[in-house]
Design a protein around this motif. Structure first.
Motif, PDB file in Angstrom:
ATOM      1  N   GLN A  73       0.821  -1.212   0.000  1.00 45.16           N
ATOM      2  CA  GLN A  73       0.000   0.000   0.000  1.00 45.16           C
ATOM      3  C   GLN A  73       0.859   1.268   0.000  1.00 45.16           C
ATOM      4  O   GLN A  73       0.478   2.283  -0.582  1.00 45.16           O
ATOM      5  CB  GLN A  73      -0.950   0.007   1.207  1.00 45.16           C
ATOM      6  CG  GLN A  73      -2.003   1.090   1.156  1.00 45.16           C
ATOM      7  CD  GLN A  73      -2.963   0.956  -0.012  1.00 45.16           C
ATOM      8  OE1 GLN A  73      -3.361  -0.139  -0.392  1.00 45.16           O
ATOM      9  NE2 GLN A  73      -3.350   2.078  -0.598  1.00 45.16           N
ATOM     10  N   ALA A  74       2.035   1.200   0.623  1.00 38.13           N
ATOM     11  CA  ALA A  74       2.921   2.374   0.645  1.00 38.13           C
ATOM     12  C   ALA A  74       3.352   2.753  -0.766  1.00 38.13           C
ATOM     13  O   ALA A  74       3.404   3.948  -1.107  1.00 38.13           O
ATOM     14  CB  ALA A  74       4.147   2.108   1.518  1.00 38.13           C
ATOM     15  N   LYS A  76       1.710   2.269  -3.567  1.00 39.98           N
ATOM     16  CA  LYS A  76       0.553   2.880  -4.218  1.00 39.98           C
ATOM     17  C   LYS A  76       0.331   4.298  -3.696  1.00 39.98           C
ATOM     18  O   LYS A  76       0.104   5.226  -4.468  1.00 39.98           O
ATOM     19  CB  LYS A  76      -0.695   2.028  -3.979  1.00 39.98           C
ATOM     20  CG  LYS A  76      -1.929   2.563  -4.641  1.00 39.98           C
ATOM     21  CD  LYS A  76      -3.119   1.674  -4.398  1.00 39.98           C
ATOM     22  CE  LYS A  76      -4.353   2.271  -5.025  1.00 39.98           C
ATOM     23  NZ  LYS A  76      -5.545   1.482  -4.759  1.00 39.98           N
ATOM     24  N   ASN A  77       0.428   4.469  -2.378  1.00 40.93           N
ATOM     25  CA  ASN A  77       0.214   5.791  -1.786  1.00 40.93           C
ATOM     26  C   ASN A  77       1.266   6.791  -2.240  1.00 40.93           C
ATOM     27  O   ASN A  77       0.935   7.946  -2.537  1.00 40.93           O
ATOM     28  CB  ASN A  77       0.205   5.704  -0.261  1.00 40.93           C
ATOM     29  CG  ASN A  77      -1.013   4.973   0.262  1.00 40.93           C
ATOM     30  OD1 ASN A  77      -2.002   4.772  -0.440  1.00 40.93           O
ATOM     31  ND2 ASN A  77      -0.935   4.549   1.511  1.00 40.93           N
ATOM     32  N   PHE A  78       2.541   6.378  -2.262  1.00 40.57           N
ATOM     33  CA  PHE A  78       3.606   7.287  -2.704  1.00 40.57           C
ATOM     34  C   PHE A  78       3.367   7.710  -4.147  1.00 40.57           C
ATOM     35  O   PHE A  78       3.423   8.894  -4.469  1.00 40.57           O
ATOM     36  CB  PHE A  78       4.988   6.645  -2.584  1.00 40.57           C
ATOM     37  CG  PHE A  78       5.471   6.458  -1.172  1.00 40.57           C
ATOM     38  CD1 PHE A  78       5.128   7.338  -0.160  1.00 40.57           C
ATOM     39  CD2 PHE A  78       6.281   5.388  -0.857  1.00 40.57           C
ATOM     40  CE1 PHE A  78       5.574   7.161   1.139  1.00 40.57           C
ATOM     41  CE2 PHE A  78       6.736   5.197   0.440  1.00 40.57           C
ATOM     42  CZ  PHE A  78       6.386   6.084   1.437  1.00 40.57           C
ATOM     43  N   SER A  80       0.606   7.706  -5.950  1.00 42.12           N
ATOM     44  CA  SER A  80      -0.600   8.532  -6.069  1.00 42.12           C
ATOM     45  C   SER A  80      -0.372   9.941  -5.532  1.00 42.12           C
ATOM     46  O   SER A  80      -0.811  10.924  -6.131  1.00 42.12           O
ATOM     47  CB  SER A  80      -1.764   7.871  -5.324  1.00 42.12           C
ATOM     48  OG  SER A  80      -2.083   6.638  -5.915  1.00 42.12           O
ATOM     49  N   SER A  81       0.334  10.037  -4.417  1.00 40.56           N
ATOM     50  CA  SER A  81       0.607  11.332  -3.806  1.00 40.56           C
ATOM     51  C   SER A  81       1.497  12.198  -4.698  1.00 40.56           C
ATOM     52  O   SER A  81       1.216  13.377  -4.930  1.00 40.56           O
ATOM     53  CB  SER A  81       1.264  11.123  -2.445  1.00 40.56           C
ATOM     54  OG  SER A  81       1.709  12.332  -1.910  1.00 40.56           O
ATOM     55  N   ASP A 119      -4.731   4.214  -9.654  1.00 37.62           N
ATOM     56  CA  ASP A 119      -5.963   4.947  -9.369  1.00 37.62           C
ATOM     57  C   ASP A 119      -6.938   4.922 -10.542  1.00 37.62           C
ATOM     58  O   ASP A 119      -8.124   4.694 -10.367  1.00 37.62           O
ATOM     59  CB  ASP A 119      -5.645   6.403  -9.010  1.00 37.62           C
ATOM     60  CG  ASP A 119      -4.740   6.500  -7.796  1.00 37.62           C
ATOM     61  OD1 ASP A 119      -4.959   5.772  -6.817  1.00 37.62           O
ATOM     62  OD2 ASP A 119      -3.792   7.310  -7.843  1.00 37.62           O
TER      63      ASP A 119
END
Length: 135
Positions: A73-74, A76-78, A80-81, A119
């Motif tokens: 998940q990290a 994906k989050n990085f 996307s951010s 996303d």
């Protein structure tokens, strides 16, 4: 107005026998600041041999590659951010560079150009605002 591009480098290196380190580095043309983050990716999540079955089915290959790469998940989050922080600016695009370390030669066989945005599920390499290269 002229389009400007932020540089986002994603580099992958072997960390140990079962893990890759994935480093993110973002440099923006409107700032001297560089933003960095690091995540880990288990080698079992991303095996080039597992993708071979789908080599002639680009959609299936893309889905397997994307789910394997963005398992953590990290990661994906990085991604996307970083993406949203740049693309939310008018006339700003991303020069996305995938760097595969020499300590992970098995990853050079992967068709990274088929990676999907986690996303939107659209191909990362074919968007108008993202210029993709790997080395």
């Amino acid at each position: 107005m002229v389009m400007q591009y932020a540089d986002l480098e994603i580099s992958i290196h072997r960390q140990n026998d079962d893990t890759y380190s994935v480093d993110f580095r973002l440099s923006r043309p409107d700032s001297d600041e560089t933003r960095t983050d690091r995540a880990e990716l288990k080698q079992a999540s991303l095996k080039a041999d597992d993708l071979l079955d789908s080599l002639y089915e680009p959609q299936e290959y893309s889905q397997k590659l994307t789910s394997g790469f963005f398992t953590d998940q990290a990661l994906k989050n990085f991604f996307s951010s970083y993406k949203s922080s740049v693309l939310s600016q008018a006339e700003m695009g991303i020069r996305l560079r995938f760097f595969i370390g020499s300590d992970a030669p098995e990853l050079h066989r992967i068709h990274w150009e088929l990676l999907l945005d986690p996303d939107t599920k659209a191909p990362i390499a074919s968007g108008q605002n993202i210029l993709f290269s790997r080395y």
